[in-house]
Scaffold this active site. Structure first.
Site, PDB file in Angstrom:
ATOM      1  N   ASP A 214       1.251   2.362  11.787  1.00 20.05           N
ATOM      2  CA  ASP A 214       2.363   1.422  11.954  1.00 20.05           C
ATOM      3  C   ASP A 214       2.988   1.497  13.344  1.00 20.05           C
ATOM      4  O   ASP A 214       3.941   0.761  13.633  1.00 20.05           O
ATOM      5  CB  ASP A 214       3.476   1.729  10.936  1.00 20.05           C
ATOM      6  CG  ASP A 214       3.060   1.438   9.510  1.00 20.05           C
ATOM      7  OD1 ASP A 214       2.194   0.570   9.305  1.00 20.05           O
ATOM      8  OD2 ASP A 214       3.599   2.095   8.594  1.00 20.05           O
TER       9      ASP A 214
ATOM     10  N   ASP B   1      -3.190   7.930  -0.111  1.00 23.09           N
ATOM     11  CA  ASP B   1      -1.978   7.143   0.088  1.00 23.09           C
ATOM     12  C   ASP B   1      -1.563   6.591  -1.275  1.00 23.09           C
ATOM     13  O   ASP B   1      -2.372   5.964  -1.969  1.00 23.09           O
ATOM     14  CB  ASP B   1      -2.277   5.987   1.061  1.00 23.09           C
ATOM     15  CG  ASP B   1      -1.131   5.702   1.996  1.00 23.09           C
ATOM     16  OD1 ASP B   1       0.003   5.621   1.495  1.00 23.09           O
ATOM     17  OD2 ASP B   1      -1.366   5.553   3.207  1.00 23.09           O
TER      18      ASP B   1
END
Ligand code: NOJ
Length: 556
Positions: free
Chosen positions: A331, A98
């Site tokens: 998320d 990431d």
């Protein structure tokens, strides 16, 4: 590009904090991940995307980085990372990192220096502005809650933070900042990693002049119109591509808030001058209201609109760019609770139905940890159950200002909070689902006794085995070429329950029929006599789709 390995890949996303704890401190870690690589291999995914593992004060669980070349102490050491990478590669698994470079932590040495004085050489690494009439420089709100600006009394100026005030935005207009980012990327590439997922990369170029946005009745306007797809974003990504990406054999996916199909064709263009693919949000935003309440509601996705959106992305990007196929990540709430039916009767069938719908499309599928078990939302009951900054801030925003009563807001949070995806991975039915021998940092979903990997791996008709089949169809089967390249056509666009589409490639055809509802439906006219059933998740009745049944037929 047509031969690129990532076009045939399936990505498994790991949220390290919640995956597997090896040392009993209640927090997942790198050694824990290494110990479960065989599990990912067994599932059949070939790429692992690791949510951030870098040193971080954890205001936003690692999306606030204070050292890009060090590992978060709770997760282990750089030697643990080297071992993880080597063990992954030994099994033929790739590791995608990431990359969070729209912002850093406020504890990153660059920011510590930047805020120290107006004339510090790193001052311009961040976005500083004078007050406007003694207040914030514009009306932008940050993505969690409140203003996107924080006043710093030491130098009497404001800095921009599109997320929490501990996540100051980097100033990409400064060439030194870009070079710092390219250097740290190169450092990881030299270690042998296989790609990057780029956090909110559509936000790195801000609208010139940072103009006010429409506040839509709220105190602050969304920062997105001023921060997404700014005038230099493609130029910066092309520079990144020239200086870093093109020098290695990588997979890149941009998280591109507010992206349209037209923008995506630039970010993920088939010439390969920027990124390989993007995450779009149109479908996952369907059950969001926007305005004052944002995502805090119990709205369900409208299936006709969902089909229109996903189909548009399929047909518009075909041959021009490349799709990411996903509903789930760290998320998003659990899709089986959000779009499916997580009651005992239909949990497994609806999880498989939604998976079929996603995995038979063109693009690279992403499986988020636990999705392959049909893990559900958690029974969070009070504010103290939550850990996520977005949920906790959201609660205070809505409740303290009287927009929503507390009980109502808690109902919405139980449905939509990001923490639903962050409860520990359910490995088995031992205490804490086999995630940790200590006290988990966030509650374990009590349904782990029924829903866990060990049970599902031993049961051939489980969600786990169904995902395994879907993945092997794409990776290694007579359907692989068709799944990768086939053109897409939506059928029955106005049907509010059935999601039916066809794929077609060099005379081969595939028909995918998913009943995303609890009613039994007739499949009139479909399929024709010479179609052969390849896969289904429920007993077959002629010309019928049972509740949450998915059928895949081929014709060649
Ligand atoms: C997107 C990430 O996926 C999310 O978890 C994070 O809070 C924001 N970007 C800020 O980095």
């Amino acid at each position: 590009m047509s031969q690129a390995w990532w076009k045939k890949s399936v990505v498994y996303q790991i949220y390290p904090r919640s995956f597997r704890d090896s040392n009993g401190d209640g927090i997942g870690d790198l050694k824990g991940i290494t110990s479960k690589l065989d599990y990912v291999k067994e599932l059949g995914a070939d790429v692992i995307w690791l949510s951030p593992i870098y040193q971080s004060p954890n205001d936003d669980n690692g999306y606030d980085i204070s050292d890009y070349r060090a590992i978060m102490k709770e997760f282990g050491t750089i030697e643990d990372f080297d071992q993880l990478l080597a063990e992954a590669h030994r099994r033929g698994l790739k590791i995608v990192m990431d990359l969070v470079v729209n912002h850093t932590s406020d504890e990153h040495p660059w920011f510590v220096e930047s805020r120290s004085s107006r004339d510090n050489p790193k001052r311009d690494y961040y976005i500083w502005r004078e007050p406007r009439d003694g207040k914030e420089p514009n009306n932008w709100g940050n993505c969690f809650s409140g203003s996107a600006w924080e006043y710093d009394p030491q130098t009497e100026m404001y800095y921009l933070h599109c997320f929490s005030k501990k996540q100051p935005d980097l100033n990409w207009e400064n060439p030194q900042v870009r070079q710092e980012v390219f250097d740290l990327m190169t450092w990881w590439c030299e270690k042998g990693i296989d790609g990057f997922r780029m956090d909110v990369i559509s936000m790195i170029s801000k609208k010139p002049g940072l103009p006010d946005t429409d506040p839509q009745g709220a105190k602050y306007g969304s920062c997105l119109p001023g921060t997404c797809h700014g005038p230099h974003v493609h130029e910066y990504l092309q520079e990144m591509n020239r200086k870093v990406l093109s020098r290695y054999d990588l997979m890149t996916v941009g998280e591109t808030a507010a992206v349209t199909v037209e923008e995506a064709k630039k970010y993920a263009n088939a010439q390969g001058t920027e990124l390989n693919m993007v995450f779009q949000f149109e479908h996952n935003d369907l059950d969001t209201r926007g305005g004052l309440v944002g995502k805090w509601c119990l709205d369900r996705m409208d299936l006709v609109k969902l089909k229109e959106i996903l189909s548009r992305w399929q047909t518009e990007l075909d041959g021009k760019a490349w799709n990411s196929l996903y509903f789930c990540n760290h998320d998003q709430p659990r899709i089986v609770s959000r779009l499916g039916d997580d009651s005992p009767k239909y949990r497994e069938r609806s999880a498989k139905c939604i998976a079929t719908c996603v995995h038979m499309m063109q693009g690279t599928p992403y499986v988020y940890q636990g999705e392959e078990l049909g893990m559900t939302n958690a029974p969070f009951a009070s504010l103290s159950d939550y850990r996520d900054i977005d949920s906790i801030r959201g609660y205070h925003d809505m409740v303290d200002s009287g927009i929503l009563p507390p009980e109502e807001m808690l109902t919405y949070m139980a449905f939509k909070s990001r923490d639903n995806a962050r409860t520990p991975m359910q490995w088995d039915d031992s205490p804490n689902a086999g995630f940790t021998t200590g006290t988990p940092w966030i509650m374990v979903n009590p349904n782990y006794k029924e829903i866990n990997a060990r049970e599902q791996m031993a049961r051939p008709d489980s969600v786990f085995h169904y995902y395994k089949t879907l993945i092997s169809l794409r990776r290694n089967s007579p359907l692989s070429d068709l799944l990768m390249n086939g053109h897409y056509t939506l059928l029955l666009p106005q049907d509010p329950e059935l999601f039916v589409y066809q794929r077609e490639y060099e005379g081969q055809k595939l028909l995918v029929a998913c009943n995303l509802s609890g009613s039994t439906r007739k499949l009139e006219g479909l399929p024709q006599e010479n179609w052969e059933l390849v896969l289904t998740n429920a007993p077959v009745e002629k010309d019928t789709l049972l509740p949450w049944q998915a059928c895949v037929f081929k014709n060649f």
